[in-house]
Design an enzyme around this catalytic site. Structure first.
Site, PDB file in Angstrom:
ATOM      1  N   ASP A 109       0.834  -1.203   0.000  1.00 10.04           N
ATOM      2  CA  ASP A 109       0.000   0.000   0.000  1.00 10.04           C
ATOM      3  C   ASP A 109       0.875   1.261   0.000  1.00 10.04           C
ATOM      4  O   ASP A 109       1.725   1.432   0.864  1.00 10.04           O
ATOM      5  CB  ASP A 109      -0.880  -0.061   1.258  1.00 10.04           C
ATOM      6  CG  ASP A 109      -1.732   1.164   1.497  1.00 10.04           C
ATOM      7  OD1 ASP A 109      -1.827   2.030   0.614  1.00 10.04           O
ATOM      8  OD2 ASP A 109      -2.332   1.242   2.589  1.00 10.04           O
ATOM      9  N   HIS A 167      -4.034   4.160   6.741  1.00 10.74           N
ATOM     10  CA  HIS A 167      -2.939   3.736   5.861  1.00 10.74           C
ATOM     11  C   HIS A 167      -1.581   4.022   6.501  1.00 10.74           C
ATOM     12  O   HIS A 167      -1.395   5.023   7.193  1.00 10.74           O
ATOM     13  CB  HIS A 167      -3.031   4.453   4.514  1.00 10.74           C
ATOM     14  CG  HIS A 167      -4.280   4.150   3.757  1.00 10.74           C
ATOM     15  ND1 HIS A 167      -4.388   3.088   2.886  1.00 10.74           N
ATOM     16  CD2 HIS A 167      -5.491   4.756   3.759  1.00 10.74           C
ATOM     17  CE1 HIS A 167      -5.606   3.064   2.371  1.00 10.74           C
ATOM     18  NE2 HIS A 167      -6.296   4.067   2.890  1.00 10.74           N
TER      19      HIS A 167
END
Length: 552
Positions: free
Chosen positions: A192, A365
């Site tokens: 990610d 995130h």
């Protein structure tokens, strides 16, 4: 059998959203996630954007499984559309499966698709692939990374993740397992890239709870909190604060109601008895006893918060006795709509707490130090940054290089580009079909570039329609022309311009007669061309011109 692993994205590279990744080895395909994205500002009338999965449809007999990392729309929102055209078992965790069932019911797919639920630590087989689920932290419960075992080595696909040392539920990400896999040998890491530009570590979700407590403590107003419906941990903390300060909670917004029901049924939300009550009952309590949890953190025009702000909600009227807490940051592209809702709430006299005043949102995130930790734990031979815009992918590649991954072992790819991996090398290969499929109402893919261009044209300059009755014998004018405009000028206020347009039409028809032109297509083209030239010369605008001929 082939000794080459192919990995490619049909969505999720050079963009945030519509994640869809494919692992291919020999005759076997494994699909990881199938998300949706939001339309750009110039995609007029488009509801959502999904990946072009035509390559998967062509190879549907080779798809062994669809594996889902978590239940966010940018990872599962496109799945119902794909499953209309392909048949494959779905593997995911319990909460994601519960959210999928709601979505499948809406699309008429419930009972037609096999959903296999697994826990972190379990495996499933998909052709030659052996897939292990690994617990990670994210802004939704039950998020997992995958370790994809292939005939040439193990690939770790992180999905969306962060490393939260004080999570609300489910424990910290399974760093021990990631480290163990690193020691055993990881062929490639797909990681990610969303927050690669942010230094340090992402804040823990626990900090949001502390900030909620400050907002609830001593507050005599009704509290309205909006957040992402899928953020079960955030909702849990709101309910905890409401319980602590002896408030009752009402829910508004269909997606919020659905997620909360599923989360309670599956045990992901712990709700004290009697704290959740109907909005109509809630309104009968004193303001300081009320909490409303609402959808609409992104300013969506049909959401509950938007309707409250603009006096369109049937049960809730916002005013000076309200404190509105926006516990989310605006997704890129949504800043303007969020700002307009905040402005309207202020106009109503409400007190509004949003991210620039109080940090009531933390990202799901990983930031730079967490991304480095993932690289250090897994020690991959090859590295592929995913889930990010182009700059994010390049920054993540530079981060990996700084962590010791040789530059020739890093592949920055794009949607549709095949990454070919052997035990010794990684390279970018050929391309497969990829792109955007636009969903407008019940239509999937029927709004293409031509339709979008016309909508853009109409939105920018409007339309002029010319209706004329012509003789079928010699193409002479029998009646008209009548001029109808939409989004260009108001006819009654622009009579002089309309008369000039009629003059141009008469001249165009006369020139057609003099030159012997009698086919309707040519006459329409002449009228359209002359009107277009005149309008641009006089108004510097180029409306869409539609000549209509009635045959008499």
């Amino acid at each position: 059998m082939a000794s080459r692993l192919k990995i490619y994205a049909l969505g999720g590279l050079n963009e945030i959203g519509k994640n869809l990744y494919v692992y291919e080895y020999g005759d076997d395909l494994l699909v990881v996630d199938c998300g949706m994205g939001f339309p750009d500002d110039d995609m007029y009338g488009v509801d959502i954007v999904i990946p072009d999965y035509s390559y998967l449809v062509k190879n549907k007999n080779r798809i062994r499984a669809i594996a889902l990392t978590h239940g966010h729309e940018d990872h599962i929102g496109g799945l119902p559309y794909l499953l209309r055209e392909v048949s494959a078992p779905v593997y995911t965790t319990r909460l994601t499966a519960g959210i999928l069932e709601i979505k499948f019911a809406e699309h008429g797919l419930l009972g037609k698709v096999k959903i296999n639920t697994l826990e972190a630590g379990e495996h499933f087989k998909a052709g030659c692939f052996d897939v292990e689920l690994i617990h990670v932290n994210h802004s939704i419960a039950d998020a997992v990374a995958f370790c994809v075992g292939t005939p040439i080595g193990k690939v770790i696909h992180t999905g969306d993740f962060k490393i939260d040392v004080t999570p609300i539920q489910g424990g910290m990400a399974d760093l021990a397992r990631l480290g163990q896999l690193g020691k055993e040998g990881v062929l490639a890491l797909l990681s990610d890239s969303t927050n690669v530009e942010r230094p340090g570590f992402s804040d823990s979700e626990m900090k949001v709870g502390e900030r909620f407590d400050r907002q609830f403590k001593g507050c005599e107003k009704r509290i309205i909190v909006t957040t992402f419906a899928s953020n079960v941990h955030r909702i849990q903390q709101i309910i905890n604060c409401a319980h602590k300060y002896k408030r009752k909670v009402g829910i508004t917004g269909r997606s919020m109601e659905n997620i909360i029901k599923v989360s309670i049924d599956l045990g992901y939300l712990k709700v004290p008895d009697g704290i959740l009550i109907d909005l109509n009952q809630l309104s009968g309590l004193p303001k300081h006893r009320q909490v409303i949890i609402s959808t609409g953190s992104q300013g969506e025009s049909m959401s509950a918060l938007y309707r409250m702000a603009f006096s369109g909600h049937r049960q809730v009227e916002i005013g000076a006795g309200d404190r509105v807490i926006i516990s989310a940051s605006a997704i890129p592209g949504n800043e303007r709509t969020v700002s307009s809702v905040i402005d309207e709430l202020f106009r109503k006299g409400a007190e509004v707490i949003y991210d620039r005043l109080e940090e009531l949102h933390v990202s799901g995130h990983a930031c730079q130090e967490e991304l480095k930790m993932m690289l250090a734990l897994t020690q991959p031979k090859f590295f592929v940054p995913v889930h990010g815009e182009h700059r994010h992918l390049h920054r993540h590649a530079a981060l990996a290089e700084g962590m010791g991954v040789p530059p020739q072992n890093i592949a920055v790819s794009e949607n549709g580009r095949i990454i070919e991996i052997t035990r010794k090398s990684i390279k970018l290969g050929e391309t497969v079909s990829s792109g955007n499929v636009l969903v407008d109402g019940t239509g999937v893919g029927d709004v293409g570039s031509v339709v979008l261009r016309d909508r853009r044209h109409l939105a920018e300059d409007g339309m002029v329609m010319v209706v004329m009755a012509l003789s079928t014998e010699d193409a002479s004018l029998i009646s008209g022309p009548d001029i109808i405009t939409r989004g260009f000028v108001y006819v009654k206020e622009s009579e002089q311009l309309i008369e000039e347009l009629k003059r141009v039409i008469y001249e165009s028809l006369d020139s057609c007669l003099m030159s012997g032109m009698s086919d309707w297509a040519s006459i329409k083209a002449r009228v359209k061309s002359n009107l277009s030239g005149y309008l641009y010369k006089t108004t510097k605008r180029s409306p869409m011109i539609l000549p209509v001929i009635l045959e008499v």
